[in-house]
Design a protein around this motif. Structure first.
Motif, PDB file in Angstrom:
ATOM      1  N   GLY A 109       0.770  -1.234   0.000  1.00 30.74           N
ATOM      2  CA  GLY A 109       0.000   0.000   0.000  1.00 30.74           C
ATOM      3  C   GLY A 109       0.801   1.283   0.000  1.00 30.74           C
ATOM      4  N   ALA A 110       2.127   1.198  -0.193  1.00 27.40           N
ATOM      5  CA  ALA A 110       2.939   2.411  -0.183  1.00 27.40           C
ATOM      6  C   ALA A 110       2.819   3.201  -1.476  1.00 27.40           C
ATOM      7  CB  ALA A 110       4.408   2.069   0.073  1.00 27.40           C
ATOM      8  N   GLY A 111       2.321   2.552  -2.547  1.00 26.37           N
ATOM      9  CA  GLY A 111       2.089   3.270  -3.796  1.00 26.37           C
ATOM     10  C   GLY A 111       3.027   2.913  -4.927  1.00 26.37           C
ATOM     11  N   LYS A 112       3.652   1.732  -4.880  1.00 31.63           N
ATOM     12  CA  LYS A 112       4.587   1.343  -5.946  1.00 31.63           C
ATOM     13  C   LYS A 112       3.901   1.279  -7.301  1.00 31.63           C
ATOM     14  CE  LYS A 112       6.117  -2.679  -4.553  1.00 31.63           C
ATOM     15  NZ  LYS A 112       5.206  -2.893  -3.415  1.00 31.63           N
ATOM     16  N   THR A 113       2.753   0.631  -7.371  1.00 28.46           N
ATOM     17  CA  THR A 113       2.106   0.436  -8.662  1.00 28.46           C
ATOM     18  C   THR A 113       1.636   1.759  -9.260  1.00 28.46           C
ATOM     19  OG1 THR A 113       1.351  -1.730  -7.877  1.00 28.46           O
ATOM     20  CG2 THR A 113       0.369  -0.907  -9.906  1.00 28.46           C
ATOM     21  N   THR A 114       1.083   2.631  -8.435  1.00 27.48           N
ATOM     22  CA  THR A 114       0.676   3.957  -8.916  1.00 27.48           C
ATOM     23  C   THR A 114       1.886   4.732  -9.426  1.00 27.48           C
ATOM     24  OG1 THR A 114      -1.178   4.025  -7.353  1.00 27.48           O
ATOM     25  CG2 THR A 114      -0.429   6.129  -8.267  1.00 27.48           C
ATOM     26  N   LEU A 115       2.994   4.642  -8.708  1.00 27.97           N
ATOM     27  CA  LEU A 115       4.227   5.299  -9.141  1.00 27.97           C
ATOM     28  C   LEU A 115       4.690   4.755 -10.487  1.00 27.97           C
ATOM     29  CD1 LEU A 115       6.700   7.165  -8.416  1.00 27.97           C
ATOM     30  CD2 LEU A 115       7.764   5.076  -7.507  1.00 27.97           C
ATOM     31  N   LEU A 116       4.628   3.437 -10.662  1.00 30.40           N
ATOM     32  CA  LEU A 116       5.048   2.836 -11.928  1.00 30.40           C
ATOM     33  C   LEU A 116       4.127   3.232 -13.068  1.00 30.40           C
ATOM     34  CD1 LEU A 116       6.222  -0.746 -10.879  1.00 30.40           C
ATOM     35  CD2 LEU A 116       7.620   1.230 -11.508  1.00 30.40           C
ATOM     36  N   ILE A 174      11.239  -4.148 -11.427  1.00 27.25           N
ATOM     37  CA  ILE A 174      10.810  -5.360 -10.732  1.00 27.25           C
ATOM     38  C   ILE A 174      10.029  -4.914  -9.508  1.00 27.25           C
ATOM     39  CG2 ILE A 174      11.554  -7.473  -9.577  1.00 27.25           C
ATOM     40  CD1 ILE A 174      14.224  -7.165 -11.156  1.00 27.25           C
ATOM     41  N   GLU A 175       8.711  -5.069  -9.557  1.00 23.69           N
ATOM     42  CA  GLU A 175       7.895  -4.676  -8.403  1.00 23.69           C
ATOM     43  C   GLU A 175       7.809  -5.862  -7.452  1.00 23.69           C
ATOM     44  OE1 GLU A 175       3.651  -2.665  -7.066  1.00 23.69           O
ATOM     45  OE2 GLU A 175       4.097  -2.908  -9.205  1.00 23.69           O
ATOM     46  N   ASN A 176       8.578  -5.803  -6.385  1.00 22.92           N
ATOM     47  CA  ASN A 176       8.673  -6.908  -5.445  1.00 22.92           C
ATOM     48  C   ASN A 176       7.387  -7.037  -4.625  1.00 22.92           C
ATOM     49  OD1 ASN A 176      10.000  -9.002  -3.879  1.00 22.92           O
ATOM     50  ND2 ASN A 176      11.921  -7.949  -4.313  1.00 22.92           N
ATOM     51  N   VAL A 177       7.242  -8.184  -3.989  1.00 23.59           N
ATOM     52  CA  VAL A 177       6.120  -8.402  -3.086  1.00 23.59           C
ATOM     53  C   VAL A 177       6.189  -7.378  -1.960  1.00 23.59           C
ATOM     54  CG1 VAL A 177       5.002 -10.084  -1.561  1.00 23.59           C
ATOM     55  CG2 VAL A 177       6.173 -10.863  -3.638  1.00 23.59           C
ATOM     56  N   GLY A 178       5.043  -6.846  -1.547  1.00 24.33           N
ATOM     57  CA  GLY A 178       5.008  -5.842  -0.487  1.00 24.33           C
ATOM     58  C   GLY A 178       5.537  -6.387   0.827  1.00 24.33           C
ATOM     59  N   ASN A 179       6.751  -5.998   1.200  1.00 23.21           N
ATOM     60  CA  ASN A 179       7.413  -6.548   2.383  1.00 23.21           C
ATOM     61  C   ASN A 179       8.762  -5.853   2.503  1.00 23.21           C
ATOM     62  OD1 ASN A 179       8.529  -8.138   4.399  1.00 23.21           O
ATOM     63  ND2 ASN A 179       8.720  -9.963   3.142  1.00 23.21           N
ATOM     64  N   LEU A 180       9.128  -5.425   3.691  1.00 21.59           N
ATOM     65  CA  LEU A 180      10.408  -4.755   3.880  1.00 21.59           C
ATOM     66  C   LEU A 180      11.422  -5.616   4.633  1.00 21.59           C
ATOM     67  CD1 LEU A 180       9.375  -1.065   4.749  1.00 21.59           C
ATOM     68  CD2 LEU A 180      10.359  -1.940   2.614  1.00 21.59           C
ATOM     69  N   ILE A 214       8.374   4.360   0.582  1.00 15.84           N
ATOM     70  CA  ILE A 214       7.591   4.409   1.811  1.00 15.84           C
ATOM     71  C   ILE A 214       6.596   5.548   1.679  1.00 15.84           C
ATOM     72  CG2 ILE A 214       9.418   3.439   3.243  1.00 15.84           C
ATOM     73  CD1 ILE A 214       9.948   6.250   4.317  1.00 15.84           C
ATOM     74  N   SER A 215       5.540   5.493   2.451  1.00 16.44           N
ATOM     75  CA  SER A 215       4.548   6.566   2.408  1.00 16.44           C
ATOM     76  C   SER A 215       4.519   7.295   3.744  1.00 16.44           C
ATOM     77  CB  SER A 215       3.160   6.011   2.084  1.00 16.44           C
ATOM     78  OG  SER A 215       2.646   5.279   3.186  1.00 16.44           O
ATOM     79  N   VAL A 216       4.061   8.523   3.714  1.00 17.96           N
ATOM     80  CA  VAL A 216       4.031   9.326   4.939  1.00 17.96           C
ATOM     81  C   VAL A 216       3.042   8.756   5.958  1.00 17.96           C
ATOM     82  CG1 VAL A 216       4.714  11.397   3.675  1.00 17.96           C
ATOM     83  CG2 VAL A 216       2.276  10.933   4.056  1.00 17.96           C
ATOM     84  N   THR A 217       2.172   7.870   5.526  1.00 18.89           N
ATOM     85  CA  THR A 217       1.209   7.262   6.448  1.00 18.89           C
ATOM     86  C   THR A 217       1.830   6.151   7.290  1.00 18.89           C
ATOM     87  OG1 THR A 217       0.517   5.686   4.736  1.00 18.89           O
ATOM     88  CG2 THR A 217      -0.700   7.755   4.884  1.00 18.89           C
TER      89      THR A 217
END
Length: 295
Positions: free
Chosen positions: A113-120, A189-195, A212-215
């Motif tokens: 939910g940090a926004g990777k896909t929207t950014l891409l 390469i959009e990795n699985v959501g996990n840090l 990362i997102s400000v939230t």
């Protein structure tokens, strides 16, 4: 099973997201020569004849009473080292394959939910007229993000990891041969959501980009130091929400640099477009560096 976190009993499924008949590749057989990052701790113990308790370490006796003693974890450590070592060999092969073709690859990591896909999506629409862009999409299930990527104008393959919480070099090797990106192109390469685990698994990329997102809170870099230490760039996304959340941009940047003094940090809003010019310029700079290296 991943020796690092215990994920991923099942092999990944790779689906091509273009044309009228999407190609689909199942997992390699368990004994296949390129099966990477799929160490199976339980299997290793079963083969060695060691019984296994519910908490994951071998026992040769029951515990009818409480007592203090330590159990060696050499099996787990050895297996993890073997898994990561095998992954690193395959990652280096991926890196060489990409370098020979002048393909610039970024490993995009974040929490869900940090926004990777929207950014891409925004990146593809902005840069897609200048160069071919391909995307390897990593998710545990569904084709939803890959469908968004192809709608934005890029070619994509979807890697569904099942129970796995990260992509590994063997998955990328298979995805690259399915995707077959053009020489001189750009690969995300959009990795699985996990840090956590994605910080440990080299995929052969040019650089890791952490979103990362400000939230998510100012102290995110301190909570996940391995990921931020491995990053070439940190994008702090959703800056348009800063008036509504408790987030200190300067302190977050300080935390990130405390674990990675050389990391670059860019505040952006993928939905509003704020700061994206700096992101595009960063990509262009890396592309120029690669051209010089290849030449």
């Amino acid at each position: 099973m991943c020796a690092t976190c215990g994920c991923g009993d099942d092999g990944a499924t790779i689906t091509a997201m273009w044309g009228h008949s999407p190609g689909k590749l199942g997992a390699h057989p368990p004994d296949g020569p390129t099966r990477a990052a799929q160490g199976r701790q339980g299997d290793a113990r079963a083969k060695s004849g060691q019984p296994q308790s519910g908490n994951g370490h071998p026992h040769g006796h029951t515990h009818p009473h409480d007592h203090d003693h330590e159990h060696p974890h050499t099996e787990t450590i050895s297996l993890e080292q073997k898994v990561l070592a095998k992954n690193d060999v395959l990652a280096e092969q991926n890196r060489q394959w990409l370098a020979e073709r002048g393909i610039l690859a970024f490993n995009m990591t974040s929490s869900p939910g940090a926004g990777k896909t929207t950014l891409l999506e925004r990146t593809i629409r902005h840069l897609g007229s200048q160069r071919q862009i391909s995307v390897i999409e990593g998710d545990q299930e569904t084709l939803l993000d890959a469908e968004r990527i192809t709608a934005a104008g890029a070619r994509a393959v979807q890697v569904n990891t099942g129970a796995g919480c990260h992509l590994d070099a063997e998955m990328i090797d298979r995805a690259l041969h399915t995707l077959a990106p053009d020489s001189g192109s750009l690969l995300f390469i959009e990795n699985v959501g996990n840090l956590v685990c994605p910080a440990l698994f080299d995929l052969g990329e040019h650089s890791k980009v952490v979103v990362i997102s400000v939230t998510e809170g100012t102290d995110k870099p301190l909570k996940y130091p391995h990921m931020f230490a491995a990053a070439g760039l940190v994008l702090i996304n959703k800056t348009d929400l800063m008036p509504y959340v408790d987030f200190d941009l300067d302190r977050c940047a300080q935390h990130a640099r405390s674990v990675n003094p050389s990391v670059e940090i860019l505040p952006v809003s993928a939905t509003k477009g704020d700061g994206l010019d700096a992101w595009f310029q960063w990509i262009d700079a890396r592309a120029n560096e690669l051209r010089v290296t290849v030449a």
